[in-house]
Every structure is written in C-alpha cells, then in structure tokens.
Design a protein around this motif. Structure first.
Motif, short mmCIF file in Angstrom:
data_model
loop_
_atom_site.label_atom_id
_atom_site.label_comp_id
_atom_site.label_asym_id
_atom_site.label_seq_id
_atom_site.Cartn_x
_atom_site.Cartn_y
_atom_site.Cartn_z
N ARG A 1 0.84 -1.20 0.00
CA ARG A 1 0.00 0.00 0.00
C ARG A 1 0.88 1.25 0.00
O ARG A 1 0.55 2.25 -0.66
CB ARG A 1 -0.92 -0.02 1.22
N ARG B 1 0.28 14.12 -6.85
CA ARG B 1 -0.89 14.22 -5.96
C ARG B 1 -0.45 14.62 -4.52
O ARG B 1 0.57 14.10 -4.02
CB ARG B 1 -1.65 12.90 -5.92
N TRP C 1 -1.08 14.54 -0.47
CA TRP C 1 -1.69 13.52 0.38
C TRP C 1 -1.41 13.83 1.84
O TRP C 1 -0.32 14.32 2.22
CB TRP C 1 -1.11 12.15 0.00
N ALA D 1 3.77 6.15 -5.46
CA ALA D 1 3.63 6.37 -6.89
C ALA D 1 2.66 7.53 -7.14
O ALA D 1 2.89 8.37 -8.02
CB ALA D 1 3.16 5.09 -7.58
N GLU D 2 1.59 7.58 -6.41
CA GLU D 2 0.62 8.68 -6.58
C GLU D 2 1.28 10.03 -6.23
O GLU D 2 1.02 11.04 -6.91
CB GLU D 2 -0.60 8.44 -5.69
N ILE D 3 2.10 10.01 -5.22
CA ILE D 3 2.75 11.26 -4.82
C ILE D 3 3.70 11.74 -5.90
O ILE D 3 3.73 12.93 -6.24
CB ILE D 3 3.48 11.06 -3.46
N ARG E 1 2.07 2.06 -3.55
CA ARG E 1 1.04 2.68 -4.39
C ARG E 1 0.89 4.17 -4.03
O ARG E 1 0.77 5.02 -4.92
CB ARG E 1 -0.29 1.95 -4.20
N LYS E 2 0.90 4.51 -2.74
CA LYS E 2 0.79 5.89 -2.33
C LYS E 2 1.99 6.70 -2.81
O LYS E 2 1.85 7.86 -3.21
CB LYS E 2 0.67 6.00 -0.80
N ASP F 1 3.44 11.17 -8.89
CA ASP F 1 2.65 11.62 -10.03
C ASP F 1 2.09 13.03 -9.82
O ASP F 1 1.37 13.55 -10.66
CB ASP F 1 1.49 10.65 -10.27
#
Length: 849
Positions: A80, A92, A94, A86-88, A83-84, A90
């Motif tokens: 998990r 994003r 958080w 990778a989003e960061i 995945r977070k 990208d």
C-alpha cells in the motif's frame, strides 16, 4: 531544512537548539513539534531535517538515500505504501496517519511509531517531480487538541469571569460569564482595558498589579477589586487572581485574569463585622458602664464607650427632677420636663453638638421644643432620627435615643456622625437603643442607690450624736467609720449624755450584725440608754434594764423572761431576729474626778495618764445584752486631770488579718502622747491601725479629763432648822459675787430659798447646798429624805404649791435624783452674756397668779 534566516540586520534572534528563528521562540510550530524531509524524483529521501531527527529519533545517516517505504513502513503495509508513493510522485498531495518503524543501528530492528504526514508535490531545478513532507507527532497533536478543548471549556463554561490580557494590558479574550456581568458579547470586550470598567483610582491600582505580574512573573491571589456592573451601576466586589501566561518556549504572552464575584460574601463579611463590632460595644458597655454609683460618672462611661467607636460625638441629658431626688419627673408624658446636660464627648475637634439649633454646655438645664424629634423620642420612648440643624452641615446623621429603665424614661442620649462617616441604619438604631437602655438601668440604679444612701445617712446622723459633743469637765473627740461603703450604717454607736451635777455618761455599744436591721436595733438601744440615763440610774442598773430591752427586741409583744439566760421566744422563730449587743457605760463626775464603769461583754476601756503608758482597765465583762440571767458589776476609778479615756468597738482592733490581742496592743501603743489635741490623737490612732478592712463598723470615743477647779465649787451643810434658809441665801449671794455673777444673784437666791425650804419641810436630816460653775451654774440641794418632789398646778385659792412651778419658770432645767443617802433636787441657770442683765423673777412670779 536549515531554518529561516533573519529578515535583516539587527533583527537576528539567538540560536535555540541549533535552529535559527526570526522572532522569539514559542510559536505554534514549537507547540505542534513539526518536522520536515523531502523526496527526490527517484522516491528516495534526499533531505532530512534536524527537527526530524529529534522528533522521530532517526539520525540522517540512516535515512538519506534510502526508500522511505522500505525503511519506515512495516512489511505488511509496504504494498500500500508503494502505491501511495507512486501517486505522490505523479503530483498528488496527500495527508494521512502513517505507522512507522525506527530502523535500528547496524540494520537491527527498531521501535514502532505513529506520525501524521502532509505530502506536498514539488519540482527540482531540472523540472523533475519531487515531494516535500511535513511530519507531526500524533501524540503531541492530540495533546494540543485536548488543551484547546480545555481552553474552550474554561472560557465557555466557567462560572467565573475569565480574561486573557495581552502585554499591552488589553483584553485579548473574554468568556461569556464576564460578558454577562458587564453586558454585550465576549468579542465586544476585546481590546478594552481596565479603565473601561473601573474608577480611575481603582484602575490605576489594578494596572499596576498587572504590570507587576508581567514583569516579575509572581502571581497575585485574592486581590479585591471594587467597581460597578450592570445597567443600574450597582456596586460590586470581586476577588481576582492574576498569573502570567507563557508560550511553549517560555515567552510571556500576557496575564490571565480569573475573577469571582464576592459581593454577597463581602456583604456578609460586613454584616458579620458589624455584628462583631456591636457585640464588642455591648460587651464594653457591660464591662465599663455602671462601675460607679454616681449619675454623672455613669453618663460619662457611656460616652467613653460609644465615642469614637460608634459615633463621632454624643451627649447625655437627664431629667432635672430625677437628679434632685424626686421619685418621678413632671412632664414625662409630653417630653417637656427640664433636662440637665450631664455629659458630652466629641472625637472631632472644634465641633459643638447641635441641639435644636442651640448647643448646651454640660451642666445647663434646658427644654426640647414640643415638636422636635428629641421631645418626640421622650414621649414615645422610641429612637428618632434628627435632621441636621441649620449651620451644622458637618453633621451627617443624628439619633435621639430615650434612656428607658424599668419602663421609665430617665433621660435622652444623642449620637451623631459627621460628614464622611456612614449614616445611621436600622442596625445602628437597635444598637443605640440597647446601649442607652443599659446606661439607663445603671443610671436608675445609681439614682435608687443615692436615694437609699441619703436615707441611710439621715438615719445614721439621727442615731449618732449631732456635731461635736460637749460635756462638763471633759474634752471630747469621736469618730465613726461604717464598715460597708454601700450601706453607710451599722450596729456600732457611741453617745455622750449630760447628767445633773456636771456629770457625764459615756456610752459605746455594738449590735452584732450589719446593715439596716442592726442600725435599727442600735437606734432602739441608744434611745433606751438616753432614757435610762435621764432617770439617773447607776451604770449597772442601766445595763440591766438594757438587757431586758434587748431580749424583747427579737420578739415584739413578748415579755423578757427574768431569771433565765434567754428570752421566751415562739417555736420556729428566725434566729436572725435575736438581737445581741455589747456595751460599756461610764458615768464621770467632774467634781470628784471619779468615773464608774459597767461592762456588758464589751472590750475594756483604755486609760492613758500623762507620762505613763496606756493601760486597759479591769472592768468585769458581763454577758452581752440580750443574753440575760447575769447581774452587771460596777468599777469606780479616779482619773487625774489630763488623763485620756478611750472607748471603742471591736472593728478598730480586730479584723481577718489582725487577731484581737495584737489589735489591742497596737491600739494602746498608738496613743503615744495623750497631751496632743484629741482630734489629732484620733487621726493618729485611725492611721496607725487597719481601719479599711470593711469587715465591721468602727466607733471611737476619746475624752480628756478636765475636772472642775476647787474654786468653781461651793459646798455647805446646814442643820434642819428655819434659819438655814437665810444662811443658804447668804452663802449663795457671796459665792456668786466671788464668781462675778451678781446678775444671777436675785434669781439664784430665790430658787435656793425655795429648794432649801422644801427640804426643810418635806425632807429629813441635814441639808446640803452645792453650787457648781462650769458652762452653766448648777445648784444642788441634798437631804436624806426618799420622797421625790412632784410639781403640781396650784389653784388660785391655794396658799402654797407654787415653789416648783417658780423653779421651772426661772431655771434652764431642773430635776431630782436619788442618792445613796436620800435625794438631790437641782436646777440649772444659763450664764449671762457679757453686760447682759440676768433674768427678772418678777414676771415669772406674777405669772403664777
């Protein structure tokens, strides 16, 4: 993150824990404990701040260049976490709570933790995506949230007024309770200062306290603040606690104000203080008023209690009639009776008491106008408020309080307070009435005592010889000291009784007991002694008759029982009604200088002759009067000229601290020089002995012997024949001429002729004529007959029977007495003043027809 540099020169702050700050420490970031680190485009940690090291406990060498997921996240959560990540990367943003593990040294296992992370996407210089991470310790954040909740509860729910005052002494925050007291909403009070709520003087005092707390950090507890609150501006009292408030780094932020409304408590405290003051005044009044039985002194004692503790000035007026001793004062019903000002006291200099527009000095007599509050108070026996008199603006409040004792108004007290004092209230009115009532009772008691005291003095003076007694052939001095200063009377007495023939009876007695009952018994016995003495009885006969009288005093109406030791008394009789007394009775003859004594249980007489020590005469002490059953004996003593004779009672020589024998020795030793004036000898004796014990009365009678000179006595004896009448007249004329009393010659010859003729006609044996010259001229005719002459009123037709009537008309006194060998008839003539003619017997002789 290396910290924030200073804004400019001179604005640098000191280094605290290795971190540069632009201002003093203590910001919100310090309280929240925020740290930071950054992630590179490859997702690895490329910066690790010192705060992160301190907050998370992980040194930079264990983190830099490493994957944060692999380094911090537990294995079960790493998928998990990737995945977070990778989003960061990208782009994003958080925020979340992330569990983490602290890596151990040398790759070992570390401890678990929990952090709240704020991730914000960034770009580096080449435009590549990266991230800045802010880390907050969850436990610290929870503590801050709890503190905020507590602060909200204090400000929003506290029943006390709560303020946060900044360093400029302005309100930064106020709670609803404070706003409810002073009106408006809490935010309406922000930015205000203490001057907006308090008076100037009180605001300055409170501001000084706030500055002191800010500067020193010392708290202030229970500071009392006075002010007004509400639309009506009612006075209020608060108890305020002040303490300094600091930031997380210790920087002062301001002062916390916690105020409690203590108006009710202060009012209760004032009521309690007033009650204590009133109770103290009443206790003082009870202790200090009434210690004297003098009216004026009692009034002054009242003013000593109330000024200045209750009022600023006061006066006491008493009814003039009561001061004069009347039972009731006229005009009490309407308050118009005359009053005398007996006391005045003031705690204010140069301020006289206003009394109905006219001040009265102490001792003056005045009246209150009928419609005045003072007269109304006297009429109704109720306190009245007196309005300030004209021209006396300094007087704020005045109470006129009647002095009531036993439902009787005896006077008026006026209490006044000046401007600047609190005016009289209902509680003060009740206290004033109690104080006046206590003083009134004491004054009434003093009045009653003075009345009884005057009656007792009148009774005492009536029972003792008036003035300085005089006697033929004696110099007399006497003293009487009452044993009790409250009664002024007792059972001791003395008396000096002139007897025919220039003889004198000296009496000293003591009725057992004290008080009015003993004084009454003493008066009865003294009267009986004088009556018996005039019968010319011997000392033993006088005491015998007194004994029977004393036994009859305790049982009125019952005869004394002769031949027994006690009188016959009814069963159950009160022993207090049994009267016993001691008495010594002496008869001194100034011609023969002989004195006959008889004693009824009394202390022996003392005789001091010039040049010799004093001695106590051995007179047989018979039984006290009232016992009965024993005869009394007589002792005859010859006393030379200049000798001193002292009769006294036991109070002079005996007390609780002085045995009788020691007192008798001290009494005899105190008479050191009998030739001194008798008054000085009496004072010397009383000064040398214990005469202030107050246990018994003291009576002292001293007499110095001054016998009649031989040339002041004429003595002749004639046979019982008719020519003796003429010879008696001749001797009388010659003797009076020798004394220079020719003015009395005719009267004396006529009266001597009458008495000698009666002795010749009705008497027996030889006839003796004696003339005695002292303060008066005394003529005595002796014979052996026992029949006493009796004067009768002759009828107009009678040839005789007028001789004794003529003697009574021309003489100052006459009488007869028994002797051992018959009787003696005598008369007394007053000596004429210088140049005055003697009495003319013609008018007296003609008045017989």
């Amino acid at each position: 993150m290396g910290g924030i540099p200073p804004k400019g020169p001179g604005d640098e702050a000191p280094e605290v824990g290795g971190t540069w700050q632009s201002g003093p420490p203590g910001s919100l970031y310090d309280a929240l404990r925020i740290a930071s680190f950054s992630l590179g485009p490859d997702g690895l940690v490329d910066q690790w701040s010192r705060r992160a090291e301190r907050l998370l406990g992980i040194p930079a060498r264990l983190v830099l260049g490493r994957d944060p997921v692999e380094t911090f996240v537990p294995p079960t959560l790493r998928d998990r976490g990737r995945r977070k990540m990778a989003e960061i990367l990208d782009g994003r943003e958080w925020t979340g709570v992330v569990p983490y593990r602290r890596p151990g040294e040398d790759g070992g296992e570390g401890a678990d933790g929990l952090a709240e992370i704020h991730v914000m996407p960034t770009r580096n210089g080449e435009g590549e995506r990266a991230a800045l991470c802010l880390v907050v310790d969850v436990r610290t954040l929870q503590g801050v949230e709890a503190d905020l909740a507590a602060s909200q509860a204090i400000f929003g729910q506290s029943p006390f007024g709560f303020l946060l005052i900044d360093t400029d002494l302005r309100i930064q925050r106020a709670n609803r309770r404070f706003a409810a007291v002073f009106g408006g909403r809490p935010e309406d009070h922000l930015g205000r200062g203490v001057h907006d709520y308090l008076s100037a003087s009180e605001a300055e005092r409170v501001s000084a306290a706030l500055r002191q707390v800010l500067e020193t950090g010392h708290s202030v507890t229970d500071m009392h603040v006075n002010g007004t609150a509400g639309k009506a501006g009612q006075p209020r009292d608060w108890s305020v606690n002040l303490y300094r408030v600091h930031g997380g780094s210790g920087r002062p932020l301001g002062v916390a104000w916690l105020g409690i409304d203590v108006t009710a408590r202060k009012e209760a405290a004032r009521e309690a203080a007033a009650a204590r003051r009133n109770l103290h005044l009443l206790n003082e009044a009870g202790a200090r008023i009434g210690n004297s039985l003098d009216l004026q002194t009692t009034a002054r004692e009242l003013l000593d209690v109330v000024v200045p503790h209750f009022c600023d000035l006061a006066t006491v007026d008493l009814y003039e009639a009561l001061l004069d001793g009347d039972e009731a004062a006229p005009g009490l019903a309407d308050g118009s009776a005359a009053l005398r000002r007996v006391a005045f006291a003031s705690a204010v200099a140069d301020l006289a008491f206003p009394a109905d527009d006219a001040p009265h000095e102490v001792g003056t007599v005045h009246h209150y106008p009928f419609n005045s509050p003072a007269a109304d108070a006297l009429r109704t026996a109720e306190p009245r408020l007196v309005p300030p008199a004209g021209g006396h603006r300094r007087t704020l409040s005045t109470l006129a309080v009647p002095m009531v004792a036993h439902d009787t108004v005896v006077g008026l007290v006026k209490f006044a307070r000046v401007t600047g004092s609190e005016p009289f209230g209902e509680r003060d009115r009740a206290l004033a009435a109690q104080l006046a009532s206590r003083a009134a009772v004491c004054i009434d008691n003093a009045r009653l005592y003075r009345r009884e005291h005057q009656r007792a003095l009148i009774m005492q003076r009536s029972l003792l010889p008036p003035g300085d007694p005089e006697a033929a052939g004696l110099d007399i001095a006497c003293r009487y000291l009452p044993g009790s200063s409250t009664a002024e009377v007792g059972g001791d007495w003395f008396d000096v009784i002139e007897l025919p023939g220039h003889r004198t009876a000296l009496v000293v007695g003591d009725v057992m007991g004290r008080g009015l009952r003993a004084a009454v018994a003493m008066g009865e016995l003294r009267t009986a002694v004088r009556t018996l003495a005039l019968l010319d009885l011997g000392p033993a006969e006088v005491l015998g008759a007194l004994d029977e009288i004393a036994r009859g005093l305790g049982s009125p109406g019952l005869p004394a029982q002769k031949g027994g030791r006690t009188a016959r008394r009814p069963e159950g009789a009160d022993p207090a009604e049994v009267y016993l007394a001691t008495c010594v009775y002496a008869v001194y003859d100034s011609v023969t200088r002989r004195c006959v004594f008889a004693n009824a249980g009394h202390l022996p007489p003392v005789v001091v002759e010039p040049g010799r020590p004093g001695v106590m005469l051995e007179v047989p002490p018979g039984m006290p009067l009232g016992v009965g059953g024993e005869p009394f004996e007589e002792v005859e003593v010859e006393l030379p000229d200049g000798a001193l004779l002292a009769l006294y009672t036991d109070g002079l020589v005996e007390s609780r601290h002085q045995p009788l024998d020691d007192g008798l020795e001290a009494f005899v030793a105190a008479i050191t020089d009998p030739t001194r004036p008798l008054e000085e000898v009496c004072d010397q004796v009383l000064g040398a002995l214990d005469t202030h014990h107050g246990e018994d009365d003291i009576a002292l009678l001293m007499a110095r012997i001054r016998g009649l000179p031989r040339d002041s006595v004429g003595d002749w004896t004639f046979p019982a024949e008719a020519r003796s009448v003429g010879r008696a007249r001749d001797h009388t004329r010659e003797q009076l001429a020798g004394w220079g009393l020719q003015a009395l010659g005719d009267t004396a010859e006529l009266l001597v002729s009458e008495l000698v003729t009666n002795a010749l006609r009705y008497g027996e044996g030889d006839i003796r004529l004696r003339l005695l010259l002292d303060r008066t001229l005394v003529c005595e005719v002796w014979d052996a007959g026992l029949v006493q002459p009796r004067r009768r009123r002759a009828r107009d037709t009678d040839e005789g029977g007028r001789g004794l009537q003529l003697v009574q008309l021309l003489s100052a006194a006459w009488g007869s007495r028994r002797t051992h060998r018959g009787k003696t008839v005598w008369f007394e003539l007053s000596l004429p003043k210088d140049g005055a003619p003697g009495p003319d017997p013609t008018d007296a002789f003609l008045s017989l027809f």
